[in-house]
Enzyme design. Structure first.
Site, PDB file in Angstrom:
ATOM      1  N   THR A 199       0.782  -1.215   0.000  1.00 25.77           N
ATOM      2  CA  THR A 199       0.000   0.000   0.000  1.00 25.77           C
ATOM      3  C   THR A 199       0.812   1.260   0.000  1.00 25.77           C
ATOM      4  O   THR A 199       1.996   1.231   0.160  1.00 25.77           O
ATOM      5  CB  THR A 199      -0.841   0.136   1.261  1.00 25.77           C
ATOM      6  OG1 THR A 199      -0.022  -0.103   2.346  1.00 25.77           O
ATOM      7  CG2 THR A 199      -2.041  -0.665   1.154  1.00 25.77           C
ATOM      8  N   ALA A 222      -6.949  -2.813  -4.549  1.00 24.68           N
ATOM      9  CA  ALA A 222      -7.815  -3.413  -3.526  1.00 24.68           C
ATOM     10  C   ALA A 222      -7.099  -3.365  -2.187  1.00 24.68           C
ATOM     11  O   ALA A 222      -5.898  -3.101  -2.125  1.00 24.68           O
ATOM     12  CB  ALA A 222      -8.132  -4.859  -3.870  1.00 24.68           C
ATOM     13  N   LYS A 223      -7.828  -3.592  -1.138  1.00 29.95           N
ATOM     14  CA  LYS A 223      -7.220  -3.708   0.194  1.00 29.95           C
ATOM     15  C   LYS A 223      -8.239  -4.375   1.094  1.00 29.95           C
ATOM     16  O   LYS A 223      -9.436  -4.175   0.938  1.00 29.95           O
ATOM     17  CB  LYS A 223      -6.868  -2.321   0.739  1.00 29.95           C
ATOM     18  CG  LYS A 223      -6.246  -2.333   2.113  1.00 29.95           C
ATOM     19  CD  LYS A 223      -4.897  -2.987   2.151  1.00 29.95           C
ATOM     20  CE  LYS A 223      -3.833  -2.062   1.680  1.00 29.95           C
ATOM     21  NZ  LYS A 223      -2.478  -2.592   1.855  1.00 29.95           N
ATOM     22  N   GLY A 224      -7.745  -5.169   2.012  1.00 30.42           N
ATOM     23  CA  GLY A 224      -8.669  -5.830   2.932  1.00 30.42           C
ATOM     24  C   GLY A 224      -8.011  -6.063   4.259  1.00 30.42           C
ATOM     25  O   GLY A 224      -6.844  -5.728   4.461  1.00 30.42           O
ATOM     26  N   ASP A 256       0.502  -7.657   4.331  1.00 30.57           N
ATOM     27  CA  ASP A 256       0.465  -6.253   4.753  1.00 30.57           C
ATOM     28  C   ASP A 256       0.730  -6.266   6.259  1.00 30.57           C
ATOM     29  O   ASP A 256       1.231  -7.260   6.790  1.00 30.57           O
ATOM     30  CB  ASP A 256      -0.919  -5.678   4.403  1.00 30.57           C
ATOM     31  CG  ASP A 256      -0.919  -4.173   4.321  1.00 30.57           C
ATOM     32  OD1 ASP A 256      -0.786  -3.630   3.223  1.00 30.57           O
ATOM     33  OD2 ASP A 256      -1.052  -3.515   5.376  1.00 30.57           O
TER      34      ASP A 256
END
Ligand code: NAD
Length: 431
Positions: free
Chosen positions: A7, A121-123, A162
C-alpha cells in the site's frame, strides 16, 4: 518474517497540518489534485471517487480455550479497469471499511504509475494479531479466505501480505482457496514463500526500488553516488535493503535507525555489519559509537533522506529543519500534507512512496506471472526486470515533472490518473 505491504498513503495540500488525515481523505485529495492538472472527463473522476465493491464479512474463530470469537473483515475493491484488483490483507485492530477503501484507492494509483495490469484493492480483519496463537491465526485466515472466496481469485482479486500478515499467512490463504476450488491455485495471492510459488527477491523488492529511485534521482540532479551522503530512518525490510544497496553502489550512509534511535557516523556506516530488523530486531544502536535520536536523523545535513519506518514523521513542526535536498519516501506516507507543501516551497525534491516503494507490488506482479506460467524466475531475472520497470516508471514520471510546473508527487499521480482515465475512456460505461 518481514511484512510486505503493497500500500501507500501520501500528501500534498493545505494547512492546517493533517497527520491524522484518513487514508480515504488523502486518496480523494490526491485524485482531485491530479484531476486539476489533466483534461479528464469529470464523470470518470466521479466514478473513481467510489469503490466498485466492499465485501464485509464476519469471521468466527474458535480460540484455543474453546470459546468462539467473531471478528469483522473487509475486502475493498476500488477499480479494475486495467486488470484484476491487487492489494494487501492486514490484521490490525484499527482496520475499518473506510481505511480499506482509501488504501485500495492508493493501490489503484500505485499499480497505474508502475503500469502494472492491476487495479487497487485492500482488505483486512479488525483483530490484534499479537493476541492470537499461531493456530488461531491460521484458523482466522482460513475462515476469512472462505468468506472472501467468491470475490478473490487469480483473475479477479489477488491479495498480498500487509501489516500483521506475512508469507505464512499467504500460504494459508492459497491452501484454503485451493482446497475449496479443488486444484492448486498459487496465483490467488502473492508474497508467498518461494516453496509454494512465491518469488525470489519479493521481500527485498520495496527496499531495492527505493534504492533504484534514489540512484535515478541523484543522476537527475547531477550527483554522483560516491559523493552522496544518505540518512535512513528505519532498518527493516525497506530501510535496511535500501541502505545496503546504496552503500554497495558507492553512497556514504551516515545514519540508520530503529525504534531506539540512530547510529551516526559522518565517515560512513558499514551497513552490512548493522543487523536489520529481520536479522536481530531493534539492535541498530547496540554497537554504535555515536547514537542520535530519530528526530535528529531527520534533520541531518545529508544529501538524501530516506524515511523508511513510519507514516507522518515529517510534519509542520520539523519540515523546515529537514536539510536534505532529496527525500525518498520508503515508508508509506512519511510526510504530512502541510510538510509536503513546506518542502515543495523550498524546492526539496520529494520522490513519492507510490513510485519509490512500488518494488513490492511490482515483484508481486512478477510472482503472479510466474504462478500463472508455472515457471519460477531466477533472482537475477527478478532484479533485472524490477530495475527495468522502475526505470520505465521513472521516465514516465520525469516526463510529466519536466513538462509541467509540478512536484514529483503530483507528476506521479498525473501519470497514474492519465492511464486509468484513458482506460475508462476506451472501455466506456456499461449502460
Ligand atoms: P519492518 O517492520 O521490517 O521495519 C520497520 C523498521 O522501522 C524497524 O527497524 C523498526 O525498528 C523501525 N521503527 C519502528 N518504529 C520506529 C520509530 N518510531 N522510529 C524509528 N524507527 C522505527 O517494516 P518495513 O516492512 O521495512 O516497512 C517500513 C515502512 O515501509 C512501513 O511504512 C511500510 O508500510 C512501508 N512499506 C513496506 C513494504 C514492504 O513490502 N515491506 C512495501 C511498501 C511500503
Amino acid at each position: 518474517m518481514a511484512s510486505a505491504s503493497e500500500t501507500s498513503p501520501d500528501p500534498a495540500g493545505d494547512p492546517p497540518d493533517a497527520p491524522t488525515e484518513s487514508a480515504l481523505e488523502t486518496a480523494l485529495r490526491q485524485l482531485r489534485s491530479a484531476a486539476d492538472h489533466l483534461d479528464v472527463d469529470a464523470n470518470i473522476v466521479e466514478r473513481l471517487k467510489h469503490p466498485t465493491k466492499v465485501e464485509e464479512v464476519t469471521v468466527p474463530v474458535a480460540r484455543d480455550d474453546g470459546t468462539v470469537e467473531v471478528f469483522t473483515g473487509y475486502r475493498a475493491q476500488h477499480d479494475s479497469v486495467r486488470g484484476p484488483y491487487k492489494g494487501g490483507l492486514r490484521y490490525h485492530p484499527d482496520v475499518t471499511r473506510d481505511e480499506c477503501v482509501g488504501l485500495a484507492m492508493w493501490m489503484t494509483w500505485k499499480c497505474a504509475v508502475m503500469d502494472l495490469p492491476f487495479g487497487g484493492a485492500k482488505g483486512g480483519v479488525a483483530v490484534d494479531p499479537k493476541a492470537l496463537s499461531r493456530a488461531e491465526k491460521e484458523r482466522l485466515t482460513r475462515r476469512f479466505t472462505q468468506e472472501l472466496r467468491t470475490v478473490i481469485g487469480p483473475n479477479q482479486d489477488i491479495p498480498a501480505p500487509d501489516m500483521g500478515t506475512d508469507p505464512q499467512t499467504m500460504a494459508w490463504v492459497m491452501d484454503a482457496y485451493s482446497m475449496q476450488e479443488g486444484e492448486t491455485i498459487p496465483g490467488v495471492v502473492t508474497g508467498k514463500p518461494p516453496v509454494v510459488g512465491g518469488s525470489e527477491g519479493r521481500a527485498e523488492a520495496p527496499g531495492r526500488s527505493v534504492a533504484l529511485i534514489t540512484r535515478l534521482a541523484c543522476e537527475q540532479y547531477d550527483r554522483h553516488l560516491d559523493e552522496t551522503t544518505v540518512a535512513v530512518q528505519g532498518y527493516g525490510s525497506v530501510g535496511a535493503n535500501a541502505a545496503r544497496l546504496l552503500d554497495e553502489w558507492g553512497a556514504t550512509v551516515v545514519a540508520v535507525s530503529d525504534v531506539n534511535g540512530a547510529m551516526y557516523d559522518p565517515d560512513g556506516i558499514e551497513t552490512a555489519a548493522v543487523p536489520s530488523h529481520d536479522e536481530e530486531p531493534e539492535a541498530v544502536t547496540t554497537d554504535a559509537d555515536r547514537v542520535i535520536s530519530n528526530d535528529e536523523l531527520l534533520t541531518l545535513d545529508v544529501d538524501v533522506l530516506i524515511p523508511a519506518a513510519l507514516g507522518n514523521v515529517i510534519t509542520k513542526a520539523n519540515a523546515e529543519a529537514v536539510a536534505a535536498d532529496i527525500v525518498v519516501e520508503g515508508a508509506n506516507g512519511p510526510i504530512t500534507s502541510t510538510a509536503d507543501s513546506l518542502l515543495a516551497a523550498r524546492d526539496v525534491a520529494v520522490l513519492p512512496d507510490i513510485l519509490a516503494n512500488a518494488g513490492g507490488v511490482t515483484v508481486s506482479y512478477f510472482e503472479w506471472l510466474q504462478d500463472i506460467n508455472r515457471r519460477a524466475w531466477s533472482l537475477e531475472r527478478v532484479n533485472d526486470e524490477l530495475e527495468a520497470e522502475m526505470e520505465a516508471a521513472w521516465r514516465a514520471v520525469r516526463a510529466e515533472f519536466e513538462r509541467r510546473d509540478v512536484t514529483w508527487r503530483e507528476a506521479a499521480y498525473i501519470v497514474a490518473l492519465s492511464r486509468i482515465a484513458d482506460a475508462h475512456d476506451a472501455r466506456g460505461l456499461w449502460p
